[in-house]
Design a protein around this motif. Structure first.
Motif, PDB file in Angstrom:
ATOM      1  N   LYS A   1       0.824  -1.218   0.000  1.00 52.79           N
ATOM      2  CA  LYS A   1       0.000   0.000   0.000  1.00 52.79           C
ATOM      3  C   LYS A   1       0.853   1.260   0.000  1.00 52.79           C
ATOM      4  N   ARG A   2       2.082   1.161   0.500  1.00 58.22           N
ATOM      5  CA  ARG A   2       3.004   2.305   0.500  1.00 58.22           C
ATOM      6  C   ARG A   2       3.847   2.370  -0.773  1.00 58.22           C
ATOM      7  N   GLY A   3       3.590   1.463  -1.705  1.00 62.08           N
ATOM      8  CA  GLY A   3       4.275   1.516  -2.990  1.00 62.08           C
ATOM      9  C   GLY A   3       5.397   0.521  -3.208  1.00 62.08           C
ATOM     10  N   VAL A   4       5.670  -0.326  -2.234  1.00 63.81           N
ATOM     11  CA  VAL A   4       6.731  -1.322  -2.396  1.00 63.81           C
ATOM     12  C   VAL A   4       6.239  -2.406  -3.353  1.00 63.81           C
ATOM     13  N   ARG A   5       7.049  -2.700  -4.365  1.00 62.23           N
ATOM     14  CA  ARG A   5       6.686  -3.747  -5.326  1.00 62.23           C
ATOM     15  C   ARG A   5       7.751  -4.829  -5.427  1.00 62.23           C
ATOM     16  N   ARG A   6       8.985  -4.524  -5.029  1.00 60.16           N
ATOM     17  CA  ARG A   6      10.067  -5.499  -5.095  1.00 60.16           C
ATOM     18  C   ARG A   6      10.400  -5.983  -3.689  1.00 60.16           C
ATOM     19  N   PHE A   7      10.395  -7.300  -3.530  1.00 59.49           N
ATOM     20  CA  PHE A   7      10.708  -7.934  -2.261  1.00 59.49           C
ATOM     21  C   PHE A   7      11.887  -8.882  -2.488  1.00 59.49           C
ATOM     22  N   ILE A   8      12.883  -8.804  -1.617  1.00 64.87           N
ATOM     23  CA  ILE A   8      14.086  -9.624  -1.744  1.00 64.87           C
ATOM     24  C   ILE A   8      14.270 -10.428  -0.466  1.00 64.87           C
ATOM     25  N   ALA A   9      14.619 -11.717  -0.621  1.00 66.48           N
ATOM     26  CA  ALA A   9      14.891 -12.571   0.536  1.00 66.48           C
ATOM     27  C   ALA A   9      16.162 -13.367   0.263  1.00 66.48           C
ATOM     28  N   GLY A  10      16.726 -13.914   1.326  1.00 66.62           N
ATOM     29  CA  GLY A  10      18.008 -14.600   1.239  1.00 66.62           C
ATOM     30  C   GLY A  10      17.965 -16.051   0.826  1.00 66.62           C
ATOM     31  N   GLY A  11      16.794 -16.642   0.758  1.00 68.49           N
ATOM     32  CA  GLY A  11      16.694 -18.015   0.288  1.00 68.49           C
ATOM     33  C   GLY A  11      16.969 -19.078   1.330  1.00 68.49           C
ATOM     34  N   ALA A  12      17.267 -18.691   2.556  1.00 67.49           N
ATOM     35  CA  ALA A  12      17.549 -19.681   3.593  1.00 67.49           C
ATOM     36  C   ALA A  12      16.257 -20.344   4.062  1.00 67.49           C
ATOM     37  N   ILE A  13      16.373 -21.601   4.456  1.00 62.56           N
ATOM     38  CA  ILE A  13      15.233 -22.312   5.023  1.00 62.56           C
ATOM     39  C   ILE A  13      14.909 -21.657   6.359  1.00 62.56           C
ATOM     40  N   GLY A  14      13.638 -21.446   6.621  1.00 56.78           N
ATOM     41  CA  GLY A  14      13.211 -20.789   7.851  1.00 56.78           C
ATOM     42  C   GLY A  14      12.443 -19.531   7.518  1.00 56.78           C
ATOM     43  N   PHE A  15      12.750 -18.438   8.196  1.00 59.84           N
ATOM     44  CA  PHE A  15      12.009 -17.199   8.012  1.00 59.84           C
ATOM     45  C   PHE A  15      12.052 -16.716   6.566  1.00 59.84           C
ATOM     46  N   ASP A  16      13.225 -16.783   5.930  1.00 54.69           N
ATOM     47  CA  ASP A  16      13.342 -16.328   4.538  1.00 54.69           C
ATOM     48  C   ASP A  16      12.340 -17.074   3.650  1.00 54.69           C
ATOM     49  N   THR A  17      12.266 -18.387   3.834  1.00 52.22           N
ATOM     50  CA  THR A  17      11.354 -19.200   3.037  1.00 52.22           C
ATOM     51  C   THR A  17       9.902 -18.807   3.295  1.00 52.22           C
ATOM     52  N   TYR A  18       9.546 -18.573   4.556  1.00 51.98           N
ATOM     53  CA  TYR A  18       8.179 -18.128   4.862  1.00 51.98           C
ATOM     54  C   TYR A  18       7.860 -16.825   4.135  1.00 51.98           C
ATOM     55  N   ALA A  19       8.792 -15.882   4.176  1.00 52.16           N
ATOM     56  CA  ALA A  19       8.576 -14.587   3.526  1.00 52.16           C
ATOM     57  C   ALA A  19       8.421 -14.764   2.012  1.00 52.16           C
ATOM     58  N   GLU A  20       9.278 -15.579   1.415  1.00 52.94           N
ATOM     59  CA  GLU A  20       9.206 -15.829  -0.027  1.00 52.94           C
ATOM     60  C   GLU A  20       7.866 -16.441  -0.412  1.00 52.94           C
TER      61      GLU A  20
ATOM     62  N   LYS B   1       5.054 -16.280   1.188  1.00 54.57           N
ATOM     63  CA  LYS B   1       3.960 -15.333   1.410  1.00 54.57           C
ATOM     64  C   LYS B   1       3.909 -14.295   0.295  1.00 54.57           C
ATOM     65  N   VAL B   2       5.060 -13.807  -0.160  1.00 56.87           N
ATOM     66  CA  VAL B   2       5.081 -12.862  -1.282  1.00 56.87           C
ATOM     67  C   VAL B   2       4.497 -13.527  -2.522  1.00 56.87           C
ATOM     68  N   LEU B   3       4.897 -14.766  -2.798  1.00 54.26           N
ATOM     69  CA  LEU B   3       4.359 -15.482  -3.958  1.00 54.26           C
ATOM     70  C   LEU B   3       2.851 -15.662  -3.847  1.00 54.26           C
ATOM     71  N   GLU B   4       2.388 -16.041  -2.665  1.00 49.71           N
ATOM     72  CA  GLU B   4       0.952 -16.231  -2.443  1.00 49.71           C
ATOM     73  C   GLU B   4       0.188 -14.927  -2.687  1.00 49.71           C
ATOM     74  N   LEU B   5       0.674 -13.837  -2.143  1.00 49.57           N
ATOM     75  CA  LEU B   5      -0.009 -12.551  -2.275  1.00 49.57           C
ATOM     76  C   LEU B   5       0.105 -11.969  -3.685  1.00 49.57           C
ATOM     77  N   SER B   6       1.152 -12.356  -4.410  1.00 48.34           N
ATOM     78  CA  SER B   6       1.354 -11.808  -5.754  1.00 48.34           C
ATOM     79  C   SER B   6       0.249 -12.220  -6.720  1.00 48.34           C
ATOM     80  N   GLU B   7      -0.483 -13.277  -6.387  1.00 49.99           N
ATOM     81  CA  GLU B   7      -1.578 -13.718  -7.245  1.00 49.99           C
ATOM     82  C   GLU B   7      -2.703 -12.690  -7.293  1.00 49.99           C
ATOM     83  N   GLY B   8      -2.836 -11.872  -6.270  1.00 49.20           N
ATOM     84  CA  GLY B   8      -3.912 -10.894  -6.226  1.00 49.20           C
ATOM     85  C   GLY B   8      -3.466  -9.441  -6.259  1.00 49.20           C
ATOM     86  N   LEU B   9      -2.156  -9.213  -6.251  1.00 49.00           N
ATOM     87  CA  LEU B   9      -1.638  -7.849  -6.216  1.00 49.00           C
ATOM     88  C   LEU B   9      -0.779  -7.592  -7.454  1.00 49.00           C
TER      89      LEU B   9
END
Length: 100
Positions: A36-55, A57-65
């Motif tokens: 909503k604040r204009g961020v369109r690019r999301f970067i993560a480190g690819g590590a198993i754990g939090f990075d994977t969760y973030a990745e 979630k971004v993929l899941e949300l990208s289907e509607g945004l």
């Protein structure tokens, strides 16, 4: 000229003793707030754990945004060689050096 804004994720690999579903729920809220604040690019480190969760979630949300990009900062070639087949298949679309 509009300024481009990027969000980077990094976090713990080991998430024992925490509520994973709560982390995922909060990630959704934060990603949506940044969108909503204009961020369109999301970067993560690819590590198993939090990075994977973030990745995921971004993929899941990208289907509607519109316009979301996921980039994974892979530290070296064959980074995922010690991962299980299941994990490689689950993450393969964005660890292959491509971005959404």
């Amino acid at each position: 000229m509009e300024r481009e804004t990027t969000c980077c994720f990094t976090g713990h690999r080991e998430l024992s003793g925490v509520d994973r579903e709560e982390i995922k729920r909060r990630l959704s809220g934060e990603i949506l707030a940044m969108y909503k604040r204009g961020v369109r690019r999301f970067i993560a480190g690819g590590a198993i754990g939090f990075d994977t969760y973030a990745e995921e979630k971004v993929l899941e949300l990208s289907e509607g945004l519109k316009g979301i990009e996921l980039w994974v900062a892979i530290p070296f070639a064959e980074y995922d060689r010690s991962w299980t087949v299941e994990l490689r298949e689950r993450t393969g679309s964005y660890l292959a050096g491509q971005h959404m």
